[in-house]
Design a protein around this motif. Structure first.
Motif, PDB file in Angstrom:
ATOM      1  N   PHE A   6     -22.758  14.383 -43.934  1.00 46.59           N
ATOM      2  CA  PHE A   6     -21.625  13.497 -43.668  1.00 46.59           C
ATOM      3  C   PHE A   6     -21.898  12.827 -42.334  1.00 46.59           C
ATOM      4  O   PHE A   6     -22.135  13.506 -41.333  1.00 46.59           O
ATOM      5  N   TYR A   7     -21.910  11.505 -42.302  1.00 48.29           N
ATOM      6  CA  TYR A   7     -22.195  10.791 -41.060  1.00 48.29           C
ATOM      7  C   TYR A   7     -21.619   9.381 -41.120  1.00 48.29           C
ATOM      8  O   TYR A   7     -21.467   8.813 -42.197  1.00 48.29           O
ATOM      9  N   PRO A   8     -21.317   8.825 -39.961  1.00 48.04           N
ATOM     10  CA  PRO A   8     -20.810   7.453 -39.947  1.00 48.04           C
ATOM     11  C   PRO A   8     -21.943   6.444 -40.106  1.00 48.04           C
ATOM     12  O   PRO A   8     -23.059   6.664 -39.651  1.00 48.04           O
ATOM     13  N   VAL A   9     -21.627   5.341 -40.777  1.00 45.55           N
ATOM     14  CA  VAL A   9     -22.501   4.177 -40.861  1.00 45.55           C
ATOM     15  C   VAL A   9     -21.706   3.025 -40.254  1.00 45.55           C
ATOM     16  O   VAL A   9     -20.668   2.643 -40.780  1.00 45.55           O
ATOM     17  N   LEU A  10     -22.177   2.526 -39.138  1.00 43.16           N
ATOM     18  CA  LEU A  10     -21.473   1.458 -38.438  1.00 43.16           C
ATOM     19  C   LEU A  10     -21.989   0.096 -38.895  1.00 43.16           C
ATOM     20  O   LEU A  10     -23.191  -0.162 -38.859  1.00 43.16           O
ATOM     21  N   GLN A  11     -21.087  -0.763 -39.347  1.00 43.10           N
ATOM     22  CA  GLN A  11     -21.438  -2.124 -39.712  1.00 43.10           C
ATOM     23  C   GLN A  11     -21.491  -2.939 -38.421  1.00 43.10           C
ATOM     24  O   GLN A  11     -20.469  -3.086 -37.734  1.00 43.10           O
ATOM     25  N   VAL A  12     -22.668  -3.469 -38.098  1.00 43.18           N
ATOM     26  CA  VAL A  12     -22.873  -4.179 -36.836  1.00 43.18           C
ATOM     27  C   VAL A  12     -23.653  -5.466 -37.072  1.00 43.18           C
ATOM     28  O   VAL A  12     -24.258  -5.663 -38.125  1.00 43.18           O
ATOM     29  N   GLU A  13     -23.654  -6.329 -36.068  1.00 42.56           N
ATOM     30  CA  GLU A  13     -24.406  -7.580 -36.158  1.00 42.56           C
ATOM     31  C   GLU A  13     -25.867  -7.403 -35.758  1.00 42.56           C
ATOM     32  O   GLU A  13     -26.708  -8.191 -36.169  1.00 42.56           O
ATOM     33  N   ASN A  14     -26.186  -6.363 -34.994  1.00 42.14           N
ATOM     34  CA  ASN A  14     -27.538  -6.170 -34.485  1.00 42.14           C
ATOM     35  C   ASN A  14     -27.969  -4.709 -34.619  1.00 42.14           C
ATOM     36  O   ASN A  14     -27.961  -3.975 -33.638  1.00 42.14           O
ATOM     37  N   PRO A  15     -28.316  -4.278 -35.840  1.00 44.80           N
ATOM     38  CA  PRO A  15     -28.684  -2.874 -36.014  1.00 44.80           C
ATOM     39  C   PRO A  15     -29.780  -2.375 -35.073  1.00 44.80           C
ATOM     40  O   PRO A  15     -29.618  -1.306 -34.465  1.00 44.80           O
ATOM     41  N   PRO A  16     -30.884  -3.113 -34.874  1.00 43.13           N
ATOM     42  CA  PRO A  16     -31.906  -2.595 -33.954  1.00 43.13           C
ATOM     43  C   PRO A  16     -31.400  -2.430 -32.521  1.00 43.13           C
ATOM     44  O   PRO A  16     -31.740  -1.459 -31.844  1.00 43.13           O
ATOM     45  N   GLY A  17     -30.558  -3.334 -32.053  1.00 42.31           N
ATOM     46  CA  GLY A  17     -30.019  -3.238 -30.694  1.00 42.31           C
ATOM     47  C   GLY A  17     -29.100  -2.048 -30.518  1.00 42.31           C
ATOM     48  O   GLY A  17     -29.160  -1.340 -29.507  1.00 42.31           O
ATOM     49  N   VAL A  18     -28.250  -1.804 -31.506  1.00 39.57           N
ATOM     50  CA  VAL A  18     -27.348  -0.646 -31.453  1.00 39.57           C
ATOM     51  C   VAL A  18     -28.169   0.641 -31.533  1.00 39.57           C
ATOM     52  O   VAL A  18     -27.933   1.595 -30.790  1.00 39.57           O
ATOM     53  N   ALA A  19     -29.160   0.662 -32.431  1.00 41.26           N
ATOM     54  CA  ALA A  19     -30.021   1.844 -32.557  1.00 41.26           C
ATOM     55  C   ALA A  19     -30.749   2.123 -31.252  1.00 41.26           C
ATOM     56  O   ALA A  19     -30.849   3.285 -30.820  1.00 41.26           O
ATOM     57  N   ASP A  20     -31.261   1.091 -30.599  1.00 37.86           N
ATOM     58  CA  ASP A  20     -31.948   1.268 -29.313  1.00 37.86           C
ATOM     59  C   ASP A  20     -31.036   1.913 -28.282  1.00 37.86           C
ATOM     60  O   ASP A  20     -31.468   2.761 -27.499  1.00 37.86           O
ATOM     61  N   PHE A  21     -29.765   1.518 -28.261  1.00 31.98           N
ATOM     62  CA  PHE A  21     -28.819   2.098 -27.313  1.00 31.98           C
ATOM     63  C   PHE A  21     -28.717   3.603 -27.512  1.00 31.98           C
ATOM     64  O   PHE A  21     -28.783   4.372 -26.553  1.00 31.98           O
ATOM     65  N   PHE A  22     -28.576   4.039 -28.752  1.00 31.05           N
ATOM     66  CA  PHE A  22     -28.413   5.471 -29.017  1.00 31.05           C
ATOM     67  C   PHE A  22     -29.722   6.250 -28.849  1.00 31.05           C
ATOM     68  O   PHE A  22     -29.692   7.408 -28.458  1.00 31.05           O
ATOM     69  N   THR A  23     -30.861   5.624 -29.100  1.00 33.22           N
ATOM     70  CA  THR A  23     -32.126   6.319 -28.851  1.00 33.22           C
ATOM     71  C   THR A  23     -32.414   6.394 -27.357  1.00 33.22           C
ATOM     72  O   THR A  23     -32.842   7.433 -26.866  1.00 33.22           O
ATOM     73  N   ASN A  24     -32.145   5.333 -26.634  1.00 30.75           N
ATOM     74  CA  ASN A  24     -32.432   5.304 -25.186  1.00 30.75           C
ATOM     75  C   ASN A  24     -31.485   6.156 -24.362  1.00 30.75           C
ATOM     76  O   ASN A  24     -31.897   6.744 -23.364  1.00 30.75           O
ATOM     77  N   HIS A  25     -30.214   6.229 -24.749  1.00 24.85           N
ATOM     78  CA  HIS A  25     -29.223   6.883 -23.898  1.00 24.85           C
ATOM     79  C   HIS A  25     -28.691   8.216 -24.413  1.00 24.85           C
ATOM     80  O   HIS A  25     -28.119   8.992 -23.637  1.00 24.85           O
ATOM     81  N   PHE A  26     -28.857   8.501 -25.705  1.00 21.65           N
ATOM     82  CA  PHE A  26     -28.286   9.725 -26.254  1.00 21.65           C
ATOM     83  C   PHE A  26     -29.282  10.575 -27.037  1.00 21.65           C
ATOM     84  O   PHE A  26     -28.893  11.511 -27.729  1.00 21.65           O
ATOM     85  N   GLY A  27     -30.555  10.269 -26.930  1.00 20.79           N
ATOM     86  CA  GLY A  27     -31.592  11.121 -27.489  1.00 20.79           C
ATOM     87  C   GLY A  27     -31.741  11.108 -28.997  1.00 20.79           C
ATOM     88  O   GLY A  27     -32.387  11.986 -29.558  1.00 20.79           O
ATOM     89  N   PHE A  28     -31.167  10.124 -29.669  1.00 23.79           N
ATOM     90  CA  PHE A  28     -31.363  10.027 -31.110  1.00 23.79           C
ATOM     91  C   PHE A  28     -32.793   9.562 -31.397  1.00 23.79           C
ATOM     92  O   PHE A  28     -33.398   8.851 -30.596  1.00 23.79           O
ATOM     93  N   GLN A  29     -33.306   9.952 -32.545  1.00 25.79           N
ATOM     94  CA  GLN A  29     -34.616   9.527 -33.023  1.00 25.79           C
ATOM     95  C   GLN A  29     -34.415   8.714 -34.297  1.00 25.79           C
ATOM     96  O   GLN A  29     -33.517   9.000 -35.092  1.00 25.79           O
TER      97      GLN A  29
END
Length: 135
Positions: A6-29
């Motif tokens: 179970f996980y959220p899927v966020l509808q966004v205008e810039n998926p790579p940019g949002v993903a970069d934020f979470f990988t750079n600042h919160f340790g997601f891979q």
């Protein structure tokens, strides 16, 4: 029903940019990536971002998410606050203690997504009875 994930899927205008934020600042891979969808993992925790205009979203719902607040619980909110502030992350609520049992602050991810970074602290007496013993 047996839920496997179970996980959220966020509808966004810039998926790579949002993903970069979470990988750079919160340790997601990154677990899977295309130009329109990115699946992220941090241990057992998952988050995905999807291009809000993608045809897999039903017509009438192809809009960027709005009013989303994601909670990330940590051991030490003060140290995370310092780390993210030094990294230049946009702070929307400064670090503070809440009587209901949280030390927290809120940052903004791309696409106006709010992330509440929370450390549990002992609640004030007036909130102590609100906690469910089995939770």
């Amino acid at each position: 029903m047996s839920i496997k994930s179970f996980y959220p899927v966020l509808q966004v205008e810039n998926p790579p940019g949002v993903a970069d934020f979470f990988t750079n600042h919160f340790g997601f891979q990154v677990a899977f990536t295309t130009d329109w969808y990115v699946s992220l993992r941090n241990g057992a925790h998952e988050l995905a971002v999807l291009d809000c205009t993608h045809p897999t979203i039903p017509e009438g719902f192809r809009l960027p998410c709005h009013g989303v607040l994601l909670n990330i619980e940590v051991d030490d909110a003060a140290s995370e606050y310092t780390r993210l502030r030094k990294a230049g992350v946009s702070m929307k609520l400064e670090l503070r203690d809440e009587a209901f049992g949280q030390r927290h602050f809120i940052v903004e991810a791309p696409g106006q997504i709010l992330v509440d970074v929370i450390e549990e602290i002992p609640p004030a007496a007036e909130f102590a009875d609100a906690f469910i013993a089995s939770a």
